[in-house]
Scaffold this motif. Structure first.
Motif: not given
Lengths: 307, 215
Positions: B146-149, B201-205, B208-214
């Motif tokens: 969300a910060l990346g957005t 940036i949005s691709v990276l986000l 990241m979202e997928k990797r960080l999802a717990t």
């Protein structure tokens, strides 16, 4: 006192305090507007900026709006007719560098008075409302009108009256003075949103003539050498027997009268001689028609006392 | 008149890229850093500090969040006249976006299960240690995308800096237009540079979202 009324009182007190705080902020801003912007600019209020200060710094900072051919940047270099004038004049006054700060045209005077730059070099029209906020140099050029017509000028147009007489289709820039002339003369002109559209209208035949300031049209013609158009000689439009004159000049802060006087002295030497005037500004589409003849002074323009 | 000329598009590109690096990129990177750090501080202060500090901080934050950035830029620019436009612009962007990011952090902190706080207490961890080792790491996980957005949003807000005399990429594109009387290519190219900058940036986000999802 009930609880509600006490709360109301507290609210008013808070509102008052906020208002006071804001007022104090505003006042503080004015008082501390020293404008020590890296030593580039002089004081914004009270103390006048002197020629000696600028000579010591070796640099004068001019505000500009990025409007060709008056003052604009090309390849990172500040250039244009008013810039050429400023470089010539300040160099003669012992200031080597002329640097620019770009601002929105409408914000130039505000920025000048806030000490964001020393003077405004934007070919700004000398108008009474502006004279209330700042002071102007003597006229640097006259705003004259010219006509952009198809190559060879098939209709033989020369001035506004010739457009009325031949009944051709005229184009004018929305909001520009030429659009007002058209209305005053009963010409039904088509309005274009930007100068390029005006040129296009003439090229593709939607309009027979495009009227605008001679300075802008000459500059456009120079920058579109392939377009099958030409620009007539500039003229002073005459509406109901009254010559429509306007002039542009450099703007100074109200306190900097000495600086303006020094500038005016040098300016007179250039403007007073057609050859040297064209040598300085001729490269930017300015012609002898734009050279001020000294008939109308800055004071008269400021007083709205013309025509 | 051609409505599109590749020659003009290529001609204008270098000056646009210079403006992009010197203004757009610098403002976004430094502004984001200020916003990310200040936003976190605000979120923690609002959660931990006594009411007489937390309440004013909250009020100021709301004020900044609820007023347009253009007004803030102009107000600051004409108040602190001795500071140059770029410096003030970066600070205003940073503080403005800190007020958005603080809300993101807050929701991230709120999302840390109550049991985590209780467990930390049961292990007699100090409050500072609890924040550092337990809460913030978990909160960041959920908030980073969300910060990346907001960073992308800030990137796109940099043209507002023109109101305080900073020549950004869009103003540079307009300058080309006012010089040549043709705007199509320069404005389009500026738009494409924005796209080229924000898309990665949005691709990276998303990654990241997928990797960080717990959960």
């Amino acid at each position: 006192m009930t609880i509600t009324s006490r709360r109301k009182a507290a609210m008013f007190a808070t509102a008052g305090a906020v208002a006071l705080g804001l007022a104090a902020c505003g006042g503080g801003g004015d008082a501390e507007g020293g404008g020590t912007d890296g030593g580039d600019t002089g004081g914004s209020s009270g103390e006048a900026l002197t020629l000696e200060q600028l000579q010591e710094e070796g640099t004068i900072t001019v505000g500009f709006a990025g409007e060709a051919p008056y003052s604009f940047e090309e390849g990172g270099e500040l250039t244009g007719a008013t810039v050429a004038l400023h470089e010539r004049i300040w160099n003669e006054l012992g200031i080597e560098n002329v640097e620019g700060v770009q601002a929105e045209f409408g914000q130039l005077i505000q920025g000048l008075n806030a000490g964001r730059f020393d003077v405004i070099a934007a070919g700004m029209s000398i108008l009474p409302e502006r004279c209330e906020q700042a002071i102007f140099s003597d006229p640097e050029f006259m705003y004259t009108t010219a006509l952009m017509v198809p190559e060879g000028n098939p209709e033989g147009l020369t001035d506004m009256q010739s457009i009325v007489d031949s009944g051709v289709q005229m184009a004018a820039l929305t909001g520009a003075i030429e659009a007002t002339y058209a209305t005053d003369l009963g010409i039904s002109a088509m309005e274009v949103g930007n100068p390029q559209d005006g040129l296009d209208a003439v090229v593709n035949g939607r309009a027979d003539v495009f009227a605008l300031t001679g300075i802008s049209l000459n500059w456009m013609a120079d920058n579109n050498p392939d377009a099958p158009i030409e620009v007539t000689e500039s003229f002073v439009a005459n509406i109901d027997g009254v010559d429509q004159v306007g002039a542009g000049g450099t703007v100074f802060r109200p306190s900097d009268t000495d600086l303006r006087d020094a500038y005016n002295e040098q300016l007179a030497g250039i403007v007073g001689d057609e050859a040297s005037y064209l040598e300085v500004v001729g490269d930017f589409g300015f012609t002898a028609e734009e050279r001020p003849t000294g008939e109308i002074t800055t004071e008269q323009f400021c007083a709205g006392d013309i025509g | 008149m051609d409505w599109w000329s590749w020659d003009r598009a290529i001609e204008v590109l270098p000056e646009l890229l210079v403006a992009f690096v010197k203004v757009t990129l610098v403002a976004t990177v430094i502004g984001s850093a200020i916003a990310a750090v200040l936003g976190l501080i605000i979120a923690i202060v609002r959660r931990t500090a006594p009411a007489f500090i937390a309440a004013p901080v909250h009020a100021i934050m709301e004020f900044i969040r609820m007023t347009p950035i253009v007004i803030q830029l102009l107000f600051v620019f004409y108040t602190f006249t001795s500071v140059d436009g770029m410096t003030l612009g970066v600070i205003v962007l940073g503080v403005h976006y800190a007020s958005y990011m603080a809300e993101v952090y807050r929701s991230g902190i709120d999302a840390v299960p109550k049991g985590q706080w209780e467990a930390a207490k049961a292990l007699s961890m100090s409050p500072a240690r609890t924040w550092r080792k337990v809460v913030i790491p978990q909160a960041l996980r959920t908030t980073l995308p969300a910060l990346g957005t907001w960073v992308i949003s800030m990137l796109k807000d940099t043209p507002y800096l023109t109101v305080i005399f900073v020549v950004d990429m869009v103003r540079q594109a307009e300058n080309y237009g006012s010089r040549t009387f043709v705007y199509t290519e320069s404005i389009t190219m500026a738009g494409l540079i924005f796209l080229a900058a924000s898309y990665p940036i949005s691709v990276l986000l998303r990654r990241m979202e997928k990797r960080l999802a717990t959960y």
